[in-house]
Design a protein around this motif. Structure first.
Motif, PDB file in Angstrom:
ATOM      1  N   ALA A   1      23.271 107.297 -14.952  1.00  0.00           N
ATOM      2  CA  ALA A   1      24.154 108.131 -14.143  1.00  0.00           C
ATOM      3  C   ALA A   1      23.412 109.330 -13.576  1.00  0.00           C
ATOM      4  CB  ALA A   1      25.345 108.593 -14.986  1.00  0.00           C
ATOM      5  N   LEU A   2      22.617 109.987 -14.406  1.00  0.00           N
ATOM      6  CA  LEU A   2      21.863 111.151 -13.925  1.00  0.00           C
ATOM      7  C   LEU A   2      20.796 110.748 -12.925  1.00  0.00           C
ATOM      8  CD1 LEU A   2      23.456 112.694 -16.035  1.00  0.00           C
ATOM      9  CD2 LEU A   2      21.369 113.935 -16.634  1.00  0.00           C
ATOM     10  N   ARG A   3      20.214 109.573 -13.091  1.00  0.00           N
ATOM     11  CA  ARG A   3      19.247 109.100 -12.088  1.00  0.00           C
ATOM     12  C   ARG A   3      19.935 108.898 -10.742  1.00  0.00           C
ATOM     13  NH1 ARG A   3      14.010 106.498 -13.559  1.00  0.00           N
ATOM     14  NH2 ARG A   3      14.190 105.675 -11.445  1.00  0.00           N
ATOM     15  N   ARG A   4      21.123 108.313 -10.769  1.00  0.00           N
ATOM     16  CA  ARG A   4      21.859 108.100  -9.516  1.00  0.00           C
ATOM     17  C   ARG A   4      22.205 109.424  -8.846  1.00  0.00           C
ATOM     18  NH1 ARG A   4      22.017 104.047  -6.640  1.00  0.00           N
ATOM     19  NH2 ARG A   4      24.223 104.224  -6.109  1.00  0.00           N
ATOM     20  N   LEU A   5      22.648 110.393  -9.632  1.00  0.00           N
ATOM     21  CA  LEU A   5      23.000 111.698  -9.076  1.00  0.00           C
ATOM     22  C   LEU A   5      21.760 112.457  -8.629  1.00  0.00           C
ATOM     23  CD1 LEU A   5      25.723 112.637 -11.711  1.00  0.00           C
ATOM     24  CD2 LEU A   5      26.133 112.155  -9.287  1.00  0.00           C
ATOM     25  N   ALA A   6      20.669 112.309  -9.373  1.00  0.00           N
ATOM     26  CA  ALA A   6      19.422 112.995  -9.008  1.00  0.00           C
ATOM     27  C   ALA A   6      18.900 112.504  -7.665  1.00  0.00           C
ATOM     28  CB  ALA A   6      18.364 112.778 -10.093  1.00  0.00           C
TER      29      ALA A   6
ATOM     30  N   ALA B   1      16.761  98.755 -17.541  1.00  0.00           N
ATOM     31  CA  ALA B   1      18.064  99.421 -17.507  1.00  0.00           C
ATOM     32  C   ALA B   1      19.062  98.602 -16.698  1.00  0.00           C
ATOM     33  CB  ALA B   1      17.928 100.824 -16.926  1.00  0.00           C
ATOM     34  N   VAL B   2      18.606  98.056 -15.572  1.00  0.00           N
ATOM     35  CA  VAL B   2      19.477  97.222 -14.750  1.00  0.00           C
ATOM     36  C   VAL B   2      19.960  96.018 -15.552  1.00  0.00           C
ATOM     37  CG1 VAL B   2      19.555  95.681 -12.752  1.00  0.00           C
ATOM     38  CG2 VAL B   2      18.510  97.941 -12.548  1.00  0.00           C
TER      39      VAL B   2
ATOM     40  N   HIS C   1      13.641 109.765  -6.678  1.00  0.00           N
ATOM     41  CA  HIS C   1      13.934 108.633  -5.808  1.00  0.00           C
ATOM     42  C   HIS C   1      13.558 107.339  -6.518  1.00  0.00           C
ATOM     43  CE1 HIS C   1      14.777 111.166  -2.321  1.00  0.00           C
ATOM     44  NE2 HIS C   1      13.732 111.891  -2.673  1.00  0.00           N
ATOM     45  N   GLY C   2      14.034 106.244  -5.974  1.00  0.00           N
ATOM     46  CA  GLY C   2      13.696 104.945  -6.528  1.00  0.00           C
ATOM     47  C   GLY C   2      14.838 104.346  -7.303  1.00  0.00           C
ATOM     48  N   PRO C   3      14.834 103.015  -7.415  1.00  0.00           N
ATOM     49  CA  PRO C   3      15.921 102.312  -8.101  1.00  0.00           C
ATOM     50  C   PRO C   3      15.833 102.494  -9.612  1.00  0.00           C
ATOM     51  CG  PRO C   3      14.194 100.771  -7.476  1.00  0.00           C
ATOM     52  CD  PRO C   3      13.805 102.092  -6.899  1.00  0.00           C
ATOM     53  N   LEU C   4      16.921 102.097 -10.288  1.00  0.00           N
ATOM     54  CA  LEU C   4      16.903 102.103 -11.744  1.00  0.00           C
ATOM     55  C   LEU C   4      15.835 101.131 -12.247  1.00  0.00           C
ATOM     56  CD1 LEU C   4      20.751 101.948 -12.510  1.00  0.00           C
ATOM     57  CD2 LEU C   4      19.272 103.964 -12.547  1.00  0.00           C
TER      58      LEU C   4
END
Length: 604
Positions: free
Chosen positions: A548-553, A567-568, A560-563
């Motif tokens: 979640a924090l990666r998406r918000l960041a 994790a995916v 930047h960059g996908p999960l």
């Protein structure tokens, strides 16, 4: 505002899980969405949408369920006790049909709030009896000439020669105005400039002469097509003096306060629409095969599905924390309500677009097993705009940024020991809540923001814990980055020029407000994760909150960059397990009546 508990029948005892039991009953009532023989199933919903009407069987079933009582406080004989549970119950309905959710639900809920807040005993009793008996009250605020600028609303309520008021003017885009028994009108009672020029009137529509109150106009829409959006035109229409809610001239202050309630709960309902869309596309991705394997096994589609899952969890975390704030921190609700009403519809619409790309040409088909997707895609923008647009929400935040920076964020960043901390029960989603006190709502937070203070506190804690727990390393780093972003926001908000400290500020101030909303979402996710404990192993796992924090960041420009692929895969495994077990994709994993694949889908 009137104290809700001073009049009315004695409150009935409310079991803390009573709403959860009613949610299960509502799910059972709605039945299997993919059963073509179900009169409340998706096929029936889509047929009604094609006809441009609310599903009649749905309205009858919801009336029998007693949905109107959910809009009435327990103290007045209804069932409304908790904003978060109310949003969760209505989410079940929005998951099935946004049109029913708005047309048979939200409209009356919104209209009731000024009555509960300012009405006298007789007015509240009248409204409560009407709603609990299956009747309708509409909230008549909108005038197309003035949009969301309530201070310029022109419908006039002038003193009548024999007492009471004479109404002249009109309201447009009012849901159910043509068939409601009563309306709460926002009308001008004083032509002098200032904030005391408007009043609320509770009007019995059925007794008004048709030639003086014309309710025949209707509007067609692209989304929620079954909702009966109409207009009312008044011409020297007399209403009695006892129609006045509260003090004359007090409506603007009341509406700015009680709308905080609707802005907190409506996004939590709409999470159900995102759930339904994700469920549809996941079913497609598991059935459709490319290159000898399901589409869901391909890296890019799997990543899109995992991202949508995480975004849904972010939406739910912010929505639930905002709704619980109404009970626990009502003085901070002016900012929190604007934040959640801005961000949740935005994230859901962005997710809808990406899922639509994955679904391809089927995303705009109005028949077949995936036809529910296009209806939800049309409904979402209407719901996002309803009640308050994103721009309106941000404009409520902008003037408060400098004081928030000075009184809340800077002391929290300096780790001052006297800084008020958000209570743990704010994030414990099953903890009981005190009664919602309308009198505790404020026009501004006066610089209070205990939620944003979660970031520096957890940044310190996670930095220490990550030394012994490698799985917390990325989460600790992200939390530190969000804390740095809060420090940057504090500095920039404190230097805003006077012209950028108003609702008509320039783009720079609105960008800061957007960044603040993302920081609040991160704090909500961290708080929910930290408070999860052993009750829910998934919520207690750092997997989802790190994602979640990666998406918000990414939206903040911090990373930047996908999960990462592991994790995916782990998130996708959780998603597909819920899909197989017939559970929702939100924070609660609520059991659904059934979970069927597209082989039982709509076949029209």
């Amino acid at each position: 505002m009137t104290d809700l508990l001073t009049t009315g029948p004695a409150p009935a005892p409310v079991d803390r899980d009573a709403t959860l039991e009613r949610i299960a009953r509502l799910e059972a009532l709605l039945g299997d969405p993919d059963d073509p023989a179900n009169p409340l199933g998706l096929r029936a919903v889509l047929d009604a949408d094609e006809r441009g009407e609310l599903l009649p069987e749905g309205e009858r079933a919801l009336t029998a369920f007693g949905l109107g009582a959910e809009f009435v406080p327990v103290a007045l004989g209804g069932r409304f006790a908790r904003a978060d549970r109310f949003a969760l119950l209505m989410r079940s309905l929005f998951r099935r049909d946004c049109g029913l959710g708005i047309g048979h639900g939200v409209t009356s809920f919104i209209a009731g709030l000024p009555v509960w807040a300012d009405g006298n005993a007789a007015q509240r009793r009248r409204a409560a009896e009407l709603l609990c008996g299956g009747g309708r009250i509409v909230a008549a605020y909108t005038e197309l000439d003035h949009g969301s600028d309530f201070a310029r609303v022109a419908l006039a309520a002038r003193p009548a020669p024999g007492g009471g008021y004479l109404l002249d003017g009109g309201k447009q885009l009012v849901n159910n105005i043509g068939r409601a028994e009563a309306a709460v009108l926002f009308a001008r009672t004083d032509d002098r400039p200032g904030s005391r020029g408007h009043s609320h009137l509770l009007v019995d529509l059925d007794v008004l002469p048709a030639e003086q109150a014309d309710r025949s106009a209707q509007y067609a829409t692209s989304g929620v097509r079954g909702c009966l959006l109409g207009a009312v035109a008044f011409h020297d229409c007399a209403v009695p003096a006892d129609a006045l809610l509260g003090q004359e001239g007090g409506a603007l202050e009341t509406v700015l306060k009680v709308f905080q309630v609707t802005r907190c709960v409506l996004p939590g309902m709409v999470v159900g629409v995102g759930d339904a869309q994700l469920r549809t596309v996941l079913a497609f991705a598991e059935e459709r095969r490319l290159y000898g394997r399901p589409v869901s096994a391909l890296p890019l589609p799997r990543s899109v599905l995992a991202d949508a899952f995480v975004d849904l969890l972010v939406c739910d975390a912010l929505a639930m924390v905002a709704a619980r704030s109404l009970h626990l921190l009502p003085g901070e609700a002016s900012v929190r309500s604007a934040a959640v009403k801005y961000l949740v519809p935005k994230l859901l619409q962005d997710s809808s677009y990406r899922l639509g790309v994955l679904l391809g040409a089927r995303s705009y088909l109005r028949e077949g097993p995936y036809a529910g997707f296009q209806k939800a895609a049309r409904d979402l923008p209407v719901v996002a705009l309803a009640h308050a647009s994103g721009a309106v929400c941000l404009s409520n935040i902008v003037p408060q940024l400098p004081r928030l920076a000075e009184r809340a964020w800077r002391p929290a960043l300096d780790r001052e020991p006297t800084v008020p901390a958000a209570p743990d029960t704010l994030f414990r989603l099953h903890d009981p809540l005190p009664e919602l006190d309308f009198a505790g709502l404020e026009l501004t937070t006066r610089g209070a923001d205990s939620l944003a203070g979660v970031l520096p506190r957890l940044a310190d804690e996670l930095a220490r814990e990550a030394a012994d727990r490698a799985e917390l390393a990325e989460l600790a780093s992200l939390t530190g980055a969000f804390t740095d972003a809060l420090a940057d926001l504090t500095r920039r908000a404190g230097t805003l020029p006077p012209a950028d400290r108003t609702p008509v500020a320039g783009r720079r101030a609105f960008v800061l407000a957007e960044r603040y909303v993302l920081l609040l979402a991160a704090a909500a996710c961290l708080g929910v994760w930290r408070a999860a404990g052993s009750r829910d192993p998934f919520l207690a796992d750092p997997l989802w909150v790190t994602a979640a924090l990666r998406r918000l960041a990414e939206q903040l420009g911090l990373r930047h960059g996908p999960l990462p692929e592991p994790a995916v895969d782990a998130l996708f495994e959780e998603l597909t397990e819920r899909h197989r077990d017939g559970r929702t994709f939100d924070l609660f994993r609520t059991g659904l009546t059934t979970q069927a694949g597209p082989d039982k889908g709509v076949d029209r």
